[in-house]
Design a protein around this motif. Sequence first.
Motif, PDB file in Angstrom:
ATOM      1  N   THR A 150       0.847  -1.193   0.000  1.00  0.00           N
ATOM      2  CA  THR A 150       0.000   0.000   0.000  1.00  0.00           C
ATOM      3  C   THR A 150       0.889   1.251   0.000  1.00  0.00           C
ATOM      4  O   THR A 150       2.074   1.191   0.386  1.00  0.00           O
ATOM      5  N   PRO A 151       0.360   2.394  -0.424  1.00  0.00           N
ATOM      6  CA  PRO A 151       1.142   3.646  -0.389  1.00  0.00           C
ATOM      7  C   PRO A 151       1.648   3.974   1.008  1.00  0.00           C
ATOM      8  O   PRO A 151       2.754   4.493   1.175  1.00  0.00           O
ATOM      9  N   GLU A 152       0.852   3.675   2.026  1.00  0.00           N
ATOM     10  CA  GLU A 152       1.272   3.965   3.405  1.00  0.00           C
ATOM     11  C   GLU A 152       2.481   3.102   3.791  1.00  0.00           C
ATOM     12  O   GLU A 152       3.431   3.588   4.426  1.00  0.00           O
ATOM     13  N   GLU A 153       2.426   1.805   3.425  1.00  0.00           N
ATOM     14  CA  GLU A 153       3.542   0.916   3.737  1.00  0.00           C
ATOM     15  C   GLU A 153       4.808   1.347   2.992  1.00  0.00           C
ATOM     16  O   GLU A 153       5.915   1.295   3.548  1.00  0.00           O
ATOM     17  N   LYS A 154       4.625   1.771   1.761  1.00  0.00           N
ATOM     18  CA  LYS A 154       5.767   2.233   0.962  1.00  0.00           C
ATOM     19  C   LYS A 154       6.395   3.472   1.588  1.00  0.00           C
ATOM     20  O   LYS A 154       7.620   3.585   1.698  1.00  0.00           O
ATOM     21  N   GLU A 155       5.564   4.405   2.029  1.00  0.00           N
ATOM     22  CA  GLU A 155       6.058   5.624   2.663  1.00  0.00           C
ATOM     23  C   GLU A 155       6.800   5.296   3.957  1.00  0.00           C
ATOM     24  O   GLU A 155       7.846   5.893   4.270  1.00  0.00           O
ATOM     25  N   LYS A 156       6.293   4.334   4.732  1.00  0.00           N
ATOM     26  CA  LYS A 156       6.940   3.934   5.982  1.00  0.00           C
ATOM     27  C   LYS A 156       8.327   3.362   5.738  1.00  0.00           C
ATOM     28  O   LYS A 156       9.286   3.681   6.448  1.00  0.00           O
ATOM     29  N   VAL A 157       8.435   2.529   4.682  1.00  0.00           N
ATOM     30  CA  VAL A 157       9.733   1.928   4.350  1.00  0.00           C
ATOM     31  C   VAL A 157      10.746   2.996   3.975  1.00  0.00           C
ATOM     32  O   VAL A 157      11.910   2.965   4.390  1.00  0.00           O
ATOM     33  N   TYR A 158      10.315   3.986   3.161  1.00  0.00           N
ATOM     34  CA  TYR A 158      11.233   5.051   2.751  1.00  0.00           C
ATOM     35  C   TYR A 158      11.690   5.895   3.944  1.00  0.00           C
ATOM     36  O   TYR A 158      12.856   6.302   4.033  1.00  0.00           O
ATOM     37  N   LYS A 159      10.787   6.138   4.880  1.00  0.00           N
ATOM     38  CA  LYS A 159      11.149   6.922   6.072  1.00  0.00           C
ATOM     39  C   LYS A 159      12.172   6.172   6.921  1.00  0.00           C
ATOM     40  O   LYS A 159      13.134   6.753   7.424  1.00  0.00           O
ATOM     41  N   GLU A 160      11.942   4.867   7.114  1.00  0.00           N
ATOM     42  CA  GLU A 160      12.893   4.067   7.884  1.00  0.00           C
ATOM     43  C   GLU A 160      14.245   4.039   7.198  1.00  0.00           C
ATOM     44  O   GLU A 160      15.296   4.096   7.849  1.00  0.00           O
ATOM     45  N   ARG A 161      14.222   3.967   5.895  1.00  0.00           N
ATOM     46  CA  ARG A 161      15.484   3.971   5.141  1.00  0.00           C
ATOM     47  C   ARG A 161      16.244   5.272   5.393  1.00  0.00           C
ATOM     48  O   ARG A 161      17.469   5.264   5.616  1.00  0.00           O
ATOM     49  N   ASP A 162      15.539   6.403   5.368  1.00  0.00           N
ATOM     50  CA  ASP A 162      16.200   7.697   5.599  1.00  0.00           C
ATOM     51  C   ASP A 162      16.834   7.746   6.990  1.00  0.00           C
ATOM     52  O   ASP A 162      17.945   8.275   7.174  1.00  0.00           O
ATOM     53  N   VAL A 163      16.141   7.178   7.984  1.00  0.00           N
ATOM     54  CA  VAL A 163      16.677   7.165   9.350  1.00  0.00           C
ATOM     55  C   VAL A 163      17.971   6.360   9.407  1.00  0.00           C
ATOM     56  O   VAL A 163      18.975   6.784   9.981  1.00  0.00           O
ATOM     57  N   TYR A 164      17.960   5.201   8.782  1.00  0.00           N
ATOM     58  CA  TYR A 164      19.139   4.336   8.803  1.00  0.00           C
ATOM     59  C   TYR A 164      20.319   4.974   8.057  1.00  0.00           C
ATOM     60  O   TYR A 164      21.474   4.871   8.497  1.00  0.00           O
ATOM     61  N   VAL A 165      20.028   5.636   6.959  1.00  0.00           N
ATOM     62  CA  VAL A 165      21.106   6.278   6.189  1.00  0.00           C
ATOM     63  C   VAL A 165      21.726   7.419   6.998  1.00  0.00           C
ATOM     64  O   VAL A 165      22.956   7.581   7.022  1.00  0.00           O
ATOM     65  N   LYS A 166      20.880   8.203   7.654  1.00  0.00           N
ATOM     66  CA  LYS A 166      21.404   9.302   8.480  1.00  0.00           C
ATOM     67  C   LYS A 166      22.253   8.781   9.636  1.00  0.00           C
ATOM     68  O   LYS A 166      23.307   9.340   9.956  1.00  0.00           O
TER      69      LYS A 166
END
Length: 212
Positions: A150-166
């Motif tokens: 779902t779009p919500e799940e996709k958005e959650k994955v991208y946010k978690e990715r940004d946290v890990y990269v930072k």
Amino acid sequence: MSKKDNGTSLILAYLNEKNRPYSAQDVFCNLQKQHGLGKTAVVKAMELLALEGKIKEKIYGKQKIYFANQDQFKDVNDADLKAMDGQISELSAELQTLTQSCKQLDAELKELNSSLTTEDMAAEIKELKAETSGYRARLEKIKSATNHVTPEEKEKVYKERDVYVKEWKKRKRMAADMIDTILEGYPKSKKEFLEEVGVETDEDCKVVIPST
């Protein structure tokens, strides 16, 4: 053609029909293939015809030219010549039209030959239908799948990715600062230090930090 004739009647008829000047070599080349005349026979026959006055002979340097005796043809007046010129013009125009039509027909024939036959078209249609059915089956399978993101799940994955990269960038910067501090009092090079403590950098592993 009899042996006694030696081709004289054939050559006489040919010169009268064409009514234009020829050398013996020209007549030989034009008649040899169809009638099997030898060059010597042609030369002798033309010399005999000239001697008998049935054809005319003109000598230009070392070459002899033969042509039909013009006395056998009736005189042509200016009106007849004009009529012949008109007929020639008409025939030339007709020839040009026919030539153009032939070129057009050749082009159409070439296009038809390069086109698919009815059998080829039927086979290609059958193949395309089979391919279309395969795509439709895949599409229905995708539509009926229950594991869509779902779009919500996709958005959650991208946010978690940004946290890990930072966090990755933060820890890499902290590690670099610590190593630089240690190297201030370390007698060897940075490379030797990293090898000694067993540290592998992102560059050693050919890893690039993703962009956020």
